[in-house]
Motif scaffolding. Structure first.
Motif, PDB file in Angstrom:
ATOM      1  N   SER A  39      34.612  29.454  39.882  1.00 24.97           N
ATOM      2  CA  SER A  39      35.497  28.646  38.946  1.00 24.97           C
ATOM      3  C   SER A  39      35.678  29.509  37.457  1.00 24.97           C
ATOM      4  N   GLY A  40      36.740  29.159  36.730  1.00 29.07           N
ATOM      5  CA  GLY A  40      36.736  29.434  35.377  1.00 29.07           C
ATOM      6  C   GLY A  40      37.774  30.535  35.233  1.00 29.07           C
ATOM      7  N   GLY A  41      37.796  30.900  34.167  1.00 34.09           N
ATOM      8  CA  GLY A  41      38.943  32.050  33.711  1.00 34.09           C
ATOM      9  C   GLY A  41      38.509  33.733  33.971  1.00 34.09           C
ATOM     10  N   ILE A  42      37.115  33.924  34.547  1.00 39.54           N
ATOM     11  CA  ILE A  42      36.977  35.275  34.975  1.00 39.54           C
ATOM     12  C   ILE A  42      37.750  35.646  36.290  1.00 39.54           C
ATOM     13  N   TYR A  43      38.327  34.528  36.951  1.00 44.53           N
ATOM     14  CA  TYR A  43      39.099  34.785  38.212  1.00 44.53           C
ATOM     15  C   TYR A  43      40.517  34.762  38.304  1.00 44.53           C
ATOM     16  N   ARG A  44      41.033  35.639  38.903  1.00 43.18           N
ATOM     17  CA  ARG A  44      42.861  35.433  38.706  1.00 43.18           C
ATOM     18  C   ARG A  44      42.990  34.178  39.491  1.00 43.18           C
ATOM     19  N   ASN A  45      42.255  33.658  40.539  1.00 38.16           N
ATOM     20  CA  ASN A  45      42.638  32.380  40.951  1.00 38.16           C
ATOM     21  C   ASN A  45      41.391  31.947  41.945  1.00 38.16           C
ATOM     22  N   ALA A  46      40.469  31.383  41.329  1.00 37.47           N
ATOM     23  CA  ALA A  46      39.235  30.813  41.866  1.00 37.47           C
ATOM     24  C   ALA A  46      39.309  30.231  43.133  1.00 37.47           C
ATOM     25  N   THR A  47      40.239  29.453  43.362  1.00 35.06           N
ATOM     26  CA  THR A  47      40.384  28.542  44.638  1.00 35.06           C
ATOM     27  C   THR A  47      40.734  29.556  45.708  1.00 35.06           C
ATOM     28  N   MET A  48      41.744  30.364  45.594  1.00 35.47           N
ATOM     29  CA  MET A  48      42.046  31.228  46.678  1.00 35.47           C
ATOM     30  C   MET A  48      40.861  32.175  46.910  1.00 35.47           C
ATOM     31  N   PHE A  49      40.342  32.765  45.870  1.00 35.12           N
ATOM     32  CA  PHE A  49      39.085  33.576  46.006  1.00 35.12           C
ATOM     33  C   PHE A  49      37.962  32.961  47.039  1.00 35.12           C
ATOM     34  N   GLN A  50      37.669  31.870  46.629  1.00 35.54           N
ATOM     35  CA  GLN A  50      36.620  30.911  47.404  1.00 35.54           C
ATOM     36  C   GLN A  50      37.018  30.843  48.670  1.00 35.54           C
ATOM     37  N   ARG A  51      38.199  30.663  48.830  1.00 33.27           N
ATOM     38  CA  ARG A  51      38.473  30.444  50.417  1.00 33.27           C
ATOM     39  C   ARG A  51      38.559  31.946  51.335  1.00 33.27           C
ATOM     40  N   SER A  52      39.102  32.670  50.534  1.00 36.33           N
ATOM     41  CA  SER A  52      39.127  34.110  51.098  1.00 36.33           C
ATOM     42  C   SER A  52      37.796  34.483  51.271  1.00 36.33           C
ATOM     43  N   ASN A 102      39.662  38.447  36.581  1.00 34.17           N
ATOM     44  CA  ASN A 102      40.647  38.598  35.694  1.00 34.17           C
ATOM     45  C   ASN A 102      40.235  39.462  34.512  1.00 34.17           C
ATOM     46  N   TRP A 103      40.045  40.725  34.562  1.00 38.70           N
ATOM     47  CA  TRP A 103      39.413  41.509  33.540  1.00 38.70           C
ATOM     48  C   TRP A 103      39.722  41.250  32.102  1.00 38.70           C
ATOM     49  N   PRO A 104      40.972  40.892  31.924  1.00 33.92           N
ATOM     50  CA  PRO A 104      41.573  40.607  30.171  1.00 33.92           C
ATOM     51  C   PRO A 104      40.514  39.508  29.895  1.00 33.92           C
ATOM     52  N   ALA A 105      39.904  38.632  30.520  1.00 29.58           N
ATOM     53  CA  ALA A 105      39.440  37.379  30.180  1.00 29.58           C
ATOM     54  C   ALA A 105      38.016  37.548  29.607  1.00 29.58           C
ATOM     55  N   PHE A 106      37.321  38.723  30.058  1.00 28.51           N
ATOM     56  CA  PHE A 106      36.003  39.043  29.730  1.00 28.51           C
ATOM     57  C   PHE A 106      35.898  40.566  29.189  1.00 28.51           C
ATOM     58  N   SER A 107      36.909  41.400  28.953  1.00 28.87           N
ATOM     59  CA  SER A 107      36.628  42.863  28.611  1.00 28.87           C
ATOM     60  C   SER A 107      38.014  43.101  27.553  1.00 28.87           C
ATOM     61  N   VAL A 108      37.986  44.286  26.872  1.00 27.51           N
ATOM     62  CA  VAL A 108      38.675  44.581  25.830  1.00 27.51           C
ATOM     63  C   VAL A 108      39.181  45.962  26.629  1.00 27.51           C
ATOM     64  N   GLN A 109      40.328  46.247  26.875  1.00 28.58           N
ATOM     65  CA  GLN A 109      41.156  47.600  27.241  1.00 28.58           C
ATOM     66  C   GLN A 109      41.796  48.187  26.136  1.00 28.58           C
ATOM     67  N   VAL A 110      41.331  49.483  25.819  1.00 28.59           N
ATOM     68  CA  VAL A 110      41.946  50.521  24.741  1.00 28.59           C
ATOM     69  C   VAL A 110      42.367  51.462  25.287  1.00 28.59           C
ATOM     70  N   PRO A 111      43.722  51.743  24.930  1.00 35.29           N
ATOM     71  CA  PRO A 111      44.263  52.904  25.353  1.00 35.29           C
ATOM     72  C   PRO A 111      43.893  54.141  24.491  1.00 35.29           C
ATOM     73  N   LEU A 112      43.954  55.417  24.890  1.00 35.08           N
ATOM     74  CA  LEU A 112      43.546  56.358  24.104  1.00 35.08           C
ATOM     75  C   LEU A 112      44.029  56.839  22.863  1.00 35.08           C
ATOM     76  N   SER A 113      45.394  56.349  22.867  1.00 35.30           N
ATOM     77  CA  SER A 113      46.121  56.528  21.703  1.00 35.30           C
ATOM     78  C   SER A 113      45.425  55.712  20.586  1.00 35.30           C
ATOM     79  N   GLN A 114      44.918  54.469  20.865  1.00 44.28           N
ATOM     80  CA  GLN A 114      44.423  53.854  20.082  1.00 44.28           C
ATOM     81  C   GLN A 114      42.698  53.903  19.460  1.00 44.28           C
TER      82      GLN A 114
END
Length: 553
Positions: free
Chosen positions: A205-218, A480-492
């Protein structure tokens, strides 16, 4: 009407319409039961699909179409067929209908691709060589009553009972997968979660998942039906063995767990959904690679010979051209080693640490293997201070190599006390203690895109900052990686401090709590536990056998 022909088909053009017709079905030694796939249409700027209507038909006396399937494929499918007109009409053996039903359906699930691997028109004409695993893949619900059986071939060598037995086994495996797809889709459409199928213990459950319900069932469907067959051919140390305590440890730990006899294994290959090729690239490097030569020929030859052995001894590789087989490796050279066999490289599921899309990693069929550095007990790396008590804004320590790290070290080494970037830590400082006291842990690529620092950051409760190009993050099908990480491109990289300081306190605390929740998915247990790293790797393989990517809810 203008005709253009070759040895296999005639192309008939009329009224902006192409018809691809087999000149002589008898040449393919198939029975006269055929299906007409008709009126496949592309709609500009829109991808939709209509439910198919499947009927059997007999072309022994007439070549007029008698069954129809209406599909609006996406452009990737269309381009793979190399067509430039609005309609295409193809006669196919009835057994192969599921191949072209393997189409993108945006209203069901966000699938990575229309086909497990692309097919050209020439390949589509070679009906006896279409991979069975791809033929059997369909995103439409299939039951026992409408599974398409392969036309029976007359043979003096095989009894009718044997043919029926093989048909039944294939149907059973594909029915299981089709039911699983339907169950996952149904869970995704539910507004009340998947309470009916909840089990005791952890519930995603929660925001770390793209879709917690579907993940649980899968995950539940995987636990219920998924079976792996491990080929027993080959001897240690190159096969059935791997490293268990170094940067490549996940490769050895996974192989070791399967060798111990995990419950997901089956001794009956006819009942398996996937087949594991248990050779270790790391062990090949240690035992048959000549140091400092950078010649991978001995390793490639071993892989080629191994596939040759199992393909001659068993029917499964040839049946699918490797599409339902998988390899697993954490070594940087695994992608290049897999190139020795085009079916292994293009069709098989490759579970790799070096998940670099610029070097051929295909996330629609390949899966990312988390890179983990194991030297001793994992308890040493677990823990960390609370979000409010962490005093260091960002931390990194590591070698100056690759393309990304020199940029990071050039801009930030010894420049700012808030962004602590080091090649080597001063004496008296603990690497893990520093991670446990930092808010953000910088995870730049090294020689290759993967880095064990991502997992180390998660263990330390430190929000990972991903600095990498072309890297497919682990378990990104469900997490859902953007919910718990920061992604920085090389240019930044020069703007790193500004980027991190712009994140609000509340947002940081939320991400840090999610990192702690995430730990169970990156923890290795002996024996494995539900939802831990071993089982998340299995789930990644399971999704690729289904060819399903869970959408954001």
């Amino acid at each position: 009407m203008k005709e253009e022909g070759n040895n296999e088909v005639q192309w008939l053009r009329a009224n902006n319409r192409h018809t691809c017709r087999i000149i002589s079905p008898e040449e393919y030694k198939m029975q006269s039961r055929y299906l007409m796939l008709c009126k496949a249409e592309i709609v500009k700027n829109k991808d939709t699909i209509h439910s198919p209507c499947i009927k059997e038909c007999d072309f022994s006396e007439s070549k007029n179409p008698c069954s129809f399937v209406t599909i609006f494929p996406n452009r990737r499918t269309w381009s793979s067929l190399q067509m430039d007109t609005s309609f295409v009409q193809i006669e196919m053996p009835l057994s192969n209908i599921l191949l072209l039903l393997d189409s993108y359906h945006p209203n069901l699930i966000s699938f990575p691709g229309a086909f497990h691997s692309p097919f050209t028109v020439t390949q589509l004409n070679a009906y006896d060589r279409i991979p069975q695993a791809v033929i059997n893949k369909t995103y439409h619900n299939v039951t026992e009553t409408n599974v398409v059986q392969q036309p029976q071939k007359r043979s003096d060598n095989n009894s009718v009972e044997e043919v029926r037995r093989k048909r039944g086994v294939i149907s059973k495996v594909e029915v299981e997968l089709s039911r699983a797809r339907a169950a996952i889709l149904k869970a995704g459409h539910s507004h009340n979660g998947d309470a009916k199928h909840q089990t005791s213990g952890y519930v995603p459950s929660g925001g770390i998942y793209r879709n917690a319900t579907m993940f649980q069932r899968s995950y539940g469907e995987m636990e219920k039906v998924f079976k792996i067959f491990v080929y027993r051919e080959g001897e240690r140390p190159l096969v059935h063995l791997g490293p268990c305590k170094d940067i490549y440890s996940i490769e050895g730990r996974f192989i070791d767990e399967l060798e111990l006899g995990n419950s997901i294994l089956t001794s009956n290959p006819e009942e398996a959904h996937v087949y594991f090729l248990p050779f270790s690239v790391v062990m090949m490097v240690s035992h048959i690679y000549k140091p400092k030569t950078y010649d991978l020929t001995p390793m490639k030859r071993f892989v080629s010979d191994y596939i040759d052995v199992i393909s001659k001894k068993y029917p499964f590789w040839n049946r699918s051209l490797g599409a339902d087989h998988f390899i697993l490796s954490c070594h940087d050279w695994a992608p290049e080693t897999s190139m020795v066999n085009p079916y292994l490289y293009n069709n098989s599921i490759r579970v790799l640490c070096n998940a670099n899309t610029s070097e051929g990693f295909n996330p629609s069929k390949d899966a990312t293997l988390p890179e983990v550095m194991l030297k001793g007990s994992m308890k040493i790396t677990m823990g960390g201070q609370s979000a409010q008590a962490r005093s260091v804004l960002a931390f990194f320590a590591g070698g100056n190599h690759g393309r990304v790290r020199p940029l990071l070290i050039q801009h930030w080494k010894g420049i700012d006390k808030d962004i602590q970037v080091n090649e080597y830590l001063p004496k008296g400082l603990s690497y893990y203690d520093m991670m446990k006291s930092a808010k953000y842990c910088l995870c730049p690529s090294g020689y290759e895109v993967a880095s064990p620092r991502i997992v180390e950051a998660i263990y330390s409760g430190c929000v990972p900052v991903i600095i990498s190009d072309h890297y497919v993050l682990p378990f990104s099908d469900v997490l859902n990686w953007p919910a718990f990480s920061v992604q920085v491109p090389l240019s930044q990289i020069p703007n790193l401090k500004t980027i991190l300081q712009s994140i609000s306190v509340n947002r940081y605390i939320q991400m840090q709590r999610r990192v702690i929740q995430l730990r169970r998915h990156f923890t290795l247990n002996q024996p494995p536990k539900r939802y831990d790293m071993f089982n998340m790797i299995l789930h990644s393989i399971w999704l690729r056998r289904l060819n399903v990517q869970l959408p954001l809810k």
